[in-house]
Write an enzyme that holds these catalytic residues in place. Structure first.
Site, PDB file in Angstrom:
ATOM      1  N   GLN A  57      59.334  49.828  45.657  1.00 43.32           N
ATOM      2  CA  GLN A  57      59.601  48.537  46.305  1.00 43.32           C
ATOM      3  C   GLN A  57      60.903  47.929  45.808  1.00 43.32           C
ATOM      4  O   GLN A  57      61.139  47.841  44.598  1.00 43.32           O
ATOM      5  CB  GLN A  57      58.467  47.538  46.088  1.00 43.32           C
ATOM      6  N   CYS A  87      57.836  37.701  47.732  1.00 45.00           N
ATOM      7  CA  CYS A  87      57.659  37.228  46.353  1.00 45.00           C
ATOM      8  C   CYS A  87      58.074  35.755  46.217  1.00 45.00           C
ATOM      9  O   CYS A  87      59.199  35.392  46.567  1.00 45.00           O
ATOM     10  CB  CYS A  87      58.482  38.099  45.399  1.00 45.00           C
ATOM     11  N   LYS A 126      56.879  44.273  53.075  1.00 39.66           N
ATOM     12  CA  LYS A 126      55.700  43.490  52.668  1.00 39.66           C
ATOM     13  C   LYS A 126      56.096  42.027  52.718  1.00 39.66           C
ATOM     14  O   LYS A 126      57.087  41.631  52.113  1.00 39.66           O
ATOM     15  CB  LYS A 126      55.272  43.893  51.255  1.00 39.66           C
ATOM     16  N   ASN A 188      46.489  41.977  53.352  1.00 40.61           N
ATOM     17  CA  ASN A 188      46.467  41.687  51.912  1.00 40.61           C
ATOM     18  C   ASN A 188      46.128  40.215  51.667  1.00 40.61           C
ATOM     19  O   ASN A 188      46.559  39.349  52.410  1.00 40.61           O
ATOM     20  CB  ASN A 188      47.850  42.031  51.318  1.00 40.61           C
ATOM     21  N   GLY A 189      45.360  40.004  50.585  1.00 42.86           N
ATOM     22  CA  GLY A 189      45.059  38.651  50.139  1.00 42.86           C
ATOM     23  C   GLY A 189      43.586  38.426  49.889  1.00 42.86           C
ATOM     24  O   GLY A 189      42.775  38.529  50.796  1.00 42.86           O
TER      25      GLY A 189
HETATM   26  C1  FMN Z   1      51.079  39.498  38.488  1.00 45.98           C
HETATM   27  C2  FMN Z   1      51.497  39.732  39.906  1.00 45.98           C
HETATM   28  C3  FMN Z   1      52.631  40.479  40.173  1.00 45.98           C
HETATM   29  C4  FMN Z   1      53.029  40.722  41.504  1.00 45.98           C
HETATM   30  N1  FMN Z   1      54.131  41.499  41.743  1.00 45.98           N
HETATM   31  C5  FMN Z   1      54.473  41.789  43.035  1.00 45.98           C
HETATM   32  C6  FMN Z   1      55.577  42.665  43.325  1.00 45.98           C
HETATM   33  O1  FMN Z   1      56.248  43.195  42.430  1.00 45.98           O
HETATM   34  N2  FMN Z   1      55.853  42.906  44.647  1.00 45.98           N
HETATM   35  C7  FMN Z   1      55.121  42.349  45.680  1.00 45.98           C
HETATM   36  O2  FMN Z   1      55.392  42.604  46.849  1.00 45.98           O
HETATM   37  N3  FMN Z   1      54.074  41.533  45.418  1.00 45.98           N
HETATM   38  C8  FMN Z   1      53.738  41.260  44.133  1.00 45.98           C
HETATM   39  N4  FMN Z   1      52.645  40.472  43.893  1.00 45.98           N
HETATM   40  C9  FMN Z   1      51.812  40.015  45.025  1.00 45.98           C
HETATM   41  C10 FMN Z   1      50.649  40.989  45.267  1.00 45.98           C
HETATM   42  O3  FMN Z   1      51.135  42.272  45.605  1.00 45.98           O
HETATM   43  C11 FMN Z   1      49.719  40.466  46.387  1.00 45.98           C
HETATM   44  O4  FMN Z   1      50.469  40.345  47.573  1.00 45.98           O
HETATM   45  C12 FMN Z   1      49.095  39.116  46.064  1.00 45.98           C
HETATM   46  O5  FMN Z   1      48.602  39.111  44.735  1.00 45.98           O
HETATM   47  C13 FMN Z   1      47.984  38.744  47.045  1.00 45.98           C
HETATM   48  O6  FMN Z   1      46.923  39.661  47.012  1.00 45.98           O
HETATM   49  P1  FMN Z   1      45.540  39.328  46.215  1.00 45.98           P
HETATM   50  O7  FMN Z   1      45.081  37.986  46.682  1.00 45.98           O
HETATM   51  O8  FMN Z   1      44.628  40.453  46.584  1.00 45.98           O
HETATM   52  O9  FMN Z   1      45.892  39.307  44.771  1.00 45.98           O
HETATM   53  C14 FMN Z   1      52.264  40.190  42.576  1.00 45.98           C
HETATM   54  C15 FMN Z   1      51.112  39.439  42.295  1.00 45.98           C
HETATM   55  C16 FMN Z   1      50.723  39.202  40.991  1.00 45.98           C
HETATM   56  C17 FMN Z   1      49.481  38.403  40.725  1.00 45.98           C
END
Ligand code: FMN
Length: 312
Positions: A57, A87, A126, A188-189
């Site tokens: 990514q 992000c 994404k 996702n989410g």
């Molecule tokens: C600690 C942390 C680091 C993350 N790093 C990235 C990342 O590097 N790239 C990205 O696209 N999303 C990143 N995310 C977002 C997650 O990929 C995801 O989209 C988000 O947590 C929502 O999904 P969830 O509710 O299942 O956690 C990060 C989320 C967290 C909590």
């Protein structure tokens, strides 16, 4: 498994594969650091010989840097290149990248196009939903990405303002999949249990789901969702934590790995009924023997058999 900054390195991914994960991403890699090859890019980009699939990514908002970074990535082997448009953390959005770029649709598309002109990999993106009440802005971004050849789109059903918590707008993800039936949409989410997984599948109408916070400290969730497997026994839990940290030591060396492992072990302990003192002990891990002692003494306060994660 989602890209997770500070987490989804080779050790994390290998642990996830053992628990049933099949598709994983590196954490986001900054285009500027990659273009100028400074920082810790080497470890972030390391792909194991055993990894059948790995997406890399990329994050950034400068077309020249993204082009340079994409050319650097061409020297390596990945299954696809994913562009980060979601992000929300300050150090990313203040440079106009991530979620800030997602909101600036024209510029986001110019960046995606710049990458597509040079990259040898299939491209995906994404993103977050752009408006929780109106699907149009999100659909506009998706249409542009699709026209530029995006092979799949991951849609996080929360806006930038909601960071990683709060209600997920399934209806917007559903609209995206309905408008682009030929493109796999990855929902996702908020998926952290069989119930939330079922809800996501039904309400988004997506057959592909990306797991993020739900697998932090709970990689067994992959198999639980895919095959209905039970949560781990105490012995399986101990063995997995030990495997994960041992893989980190192979990547970083013992001193650095054990410092980084504190947050990882903390996640494994969270919500499983272990005494609070163990969590405090996790914050002081310095050598692998400290972890062995912690795991030997780890007994949940109640319960025997499997140790289910209690979600809050
Ligand atoms: C600690 C942390 C680091 C993350 N790093 C990235 C990342 O590097 N790239 C990205 O696209 N999303 C990143 N995310 C977002 C997650 O990929 C995801 O989209 C988000 O947590 C929502 O999904 P969830 O509710 O299942 O956690 C990060 C989320 C967290 C909590």
């Amino acid at each position: 498994m989602a890209p997770l900054s500070g987490f989804t390195d080779l050790a994390y991914r290998r642990t996830a594969y053992r628990c049933g994960c099949r598709y994983a991403f590196t954490e986001m890699v900054d285009a500027a650091s990659l273009a100028y090859a400074n920082g810790n890019g080497e470890v972030l980009l390391k792909r194991g010989d055993d990894e059948k699939f790995l997406a890399v990514q990329l994050v950034g908002a400068d077309e020249t840097l993204l082009t340079k970074a994409a050319l650097k990535l061409n020297e390596r082997d990945f299954s696809l290149l994913d562009f980060n448009l979601g992000c929300p953390v300050p150090k990313v959005v203040k440079k106009g990248a991530g979620a800030a770029l997602g909101q600036n649709i024209d510029h986001a598309l110019r960046c995606f196009e710049a990458i597509s002109k040079v990259s040898k990999f299939p491209l995906t993106a994404k993103m977050r939903i752009l408006d929780e009440n109106d699907p149009e802005p999100t659909l506009k971004l998706c249409a542009g990405l699709a026209a530029l050849g995006a092979k799949a789109l991951t849609v996080h059903g929360r806006t930038r303002e909601h960071f990683y918590t709060g209600e997920v707008k399934f209806s917007i993800i559903r609209e995206v999949q309905a408008h682009f039936p030929d493109i796999p949409v990855i929902a996702n989410g908020g998926v952290n249990s069989p119930e939330t997984y079922r809800q996501m599948r039904e309400r988004s109408s997506c057959s592909r789901v990306m797991l993020a916070q739900g697998i932090m400290g709970n990689p067994w969730l992959f198999r639980e969702l895919a095959a209905g497997s039970p949560p781990p026994t105490l012995e399986q839990w101990r063995e997995t934590v030990f495997f994960h940290v041992s893989e980190m030591i192979a990547l970083y060396g013992e001193a650095s790995a054990m410092r980084q492992a504190r947050k990882i072990v903390h996640d494994y302990l969270k919500g499983r009924g272990f005494p609070a003192a163990l969590r405090a002990e996790a914050s002081t891990l310095t050598v692998l023997d400290d972890l062995k002692r912690l795991l030997d003494r780890a007994e949940p306060v109640q319960t025997s058999g499997t140790i289910r994660k209690i979600l809050n």
